[in-house]
Design an enzyme around this catalytic site. Structure first.
Site, PDB file in Angstrom:
ATOM      1  N   ASP A   1       0.831  -1.208   0.000  1.00 47.85           N
ATOM      2  CA  ASP A   1       0.000   0.000   0.000  1.00 47.85           C
ATOM      3  C   ASP A   1       0.863   1.255   0.000  1.00 47.85           C
ATOM      4  O   ASP A   1       1.979   1.260   0.523  1.00 47.85           O
ATOM      5  CB  ASP A   1      -0.918  -0.011   1.239  1.00 47.85           C
TER       6      ASP A   1
ATOM      7  N   ARG B   1      -1.316   9.287  -9.966  1.00 46.17           N
ATOM      8  CA  ARG B   1      -1.229   8.071  -9.149  1.00 46.17           C
ATOM      9  C   ARG B   1      -0.596   6.901  -9.889  1.00 46.17           C
ATOM     10  O   ARG B   1       0.093   6.065  -9.292  1.00 46.17           O
ATOM     11  CB  ARG B   1      -2.630   7.678  -8.668  1.00 46.17           C
TER      12      ARG B   1
ATOM     13  N   HIS C   1       2.021   3.583  -9.052  1.00 49.22           N
ATOM     14  CA  HIS C   1       1.812   2.150  -9.305  1.00 49.22           C
ATOM     15  C   HIS C   1       2.982   1.583 -10.123  1.00 49.22           C
ATOM     16  O   HIS C   1       3.420   0.462  -9.888  1.00 49.22           O
ATOM     17  CB  HIS C   1       0.487   1.929 -10.041  1.00 49.22           C
TER      18      HIS C   1
ATOM     19  N   LEU D   1      10.246 -20.675  -5.418  1.00 51.99           N
ATOM     20  CA  LEU D   1       9.423 -19.680  -4.705  1.00 51.99           C
ATOM     21  C   LEU D   1       7.994 -19.746  -5.235  1.00 51.99           C
ATOM     22  O   LEU D   1       7.773 -19.633  -6.442  1.00 51.99           O
ATOM     23  CB  LEU D   1       9.982 -18.263  -4.934  1.00 51.99           C
TER      24      LEU D   1
END
Ligand code: IPE
Ligand code: IPE
Ligand code: MG
Length: 250
Positions: free
Chosen positions: A17, A30, A34, A128
């Site tokens: 976040d 924004r 990201h 993984l």
């Protein structure tokens, strides 16, 4: 001297976040945050590979995030598709097994096809487990598991008395992996935001104000160091979970 080996979490789950605020601080749209967040994902995966962490589950997009402005959702989808196109081969080379959890039917066919292909390509990898929670909601996950139980009961494959934690737990996302040992949330908010509600029952929680795009190996190491000092009791007493000290009364 510590009597136990320093434990590294087997399964790390992260709410990534703070991308939007990272961009806003720079007076940028924004989506720039990201994009920077996607770079932080790469650093995080690299860190987990170095540490020998078995499973990493990243909250990339929640079921509620669909309600953001169309421009942001569109930008995120473009970024997601681009990441799938560019990064999957390298992740495969590194031995990561990719899986997506969440409501897939909401994605565009082009993204869906890439998700399916990535899962198929990497299905045999074991270094993984890299799980991406996209269009994911913990309540939806539990509801889907409940529906699956109901279907089995209705079809006579399961008795109502057999509906227990194990039966539900077997139908929840990532049921084949150990539950997350350590949960990290960046960006300063102290909440779960409908992430892995069932799976996090006994995870150790770690929060930081650092915004996701600023995350690096040093910060993740800090979280692991804190985790190593935690005593996980799972409802028991401290004496029950502590290994016996030499010379201490039995
Ligand atoms: C997290 O960053 C990424 C997604 C939810 C897709 P945010 O976009 O929530 O960033 P903030 O919380 O607004 O800073
Ligand atoms: C949680 O972040 C979801 C992801 C990081 C993908 P949000 O930014 O959507 O959470 P809230 O709205 O602050 O609870
Ligand atoms: Mg946020």
């Amino acid at each position: 001297m510590p009597t136990h080996a320093t434990p590294v979490p087997r399964h790390l789950a992260i709410i990534m976040d703070g991308n939007g605020r990272w961009a806003q601080k720079r007076h940028r749209p924004r989506i720039i945050g990201h994009r920077a967040g996607a770079q932080a994902v790469k650093r995080c995966v690299e860190f987990c590979l170095q540490q020998g962490i078995e499973a990493l589950t990243l909250f990339a997009f929640s079921s509620e995030n669909w309600n953001r402005p169309a421009e942001e959702v569109g930008g995120l989808m473009k970024l997601f598709l681009g990441a799938l196109e560019r990064e999957v081969d390298e992740l495969h080379r590194l031995g990561a097994r990719l899986r997506f959890i969440g409501e897939r039917s909401r994605f565009d066919p082009a993204i869906l096809a890439r998700m399916d292909a990535a899962e198929r390509l990497t299905a045999a990898n074991v270094r993984l487990h890299l799980n991406i929670a996209a269009s994911y909601g913990g309540r939806q996950d539990i509801a889907a598991a409940a529906r699956s139980l109901a279907e089995d009961v209705a079809a006579g494959r399961l008795l109502p008395a057999q509906v227990d934690e194990a039966a539900l737990g077997a139908r929840i996302a990532l049921a084949d992996l150990p539950a997350p040992d350590l949960f990290i949330r960046t960006g300063g908010e102290l909440r779960i935001s409908n992430f892995l509600l069932w799976q996090l029952a006994y995870a150790e929680l770690w929060f930081t104000d650092t915004l996701w795009p600023d995350v690096d190996g040093a910060l993740l190491q800090h979280a692991l160091d804190d985790y190593a000092g935690r005593e996980r009791r799972f409802g028991l007493t401290s004496a029950q979970v502590r290994p016996a000290q030499p010379g201490s009364p039995a």
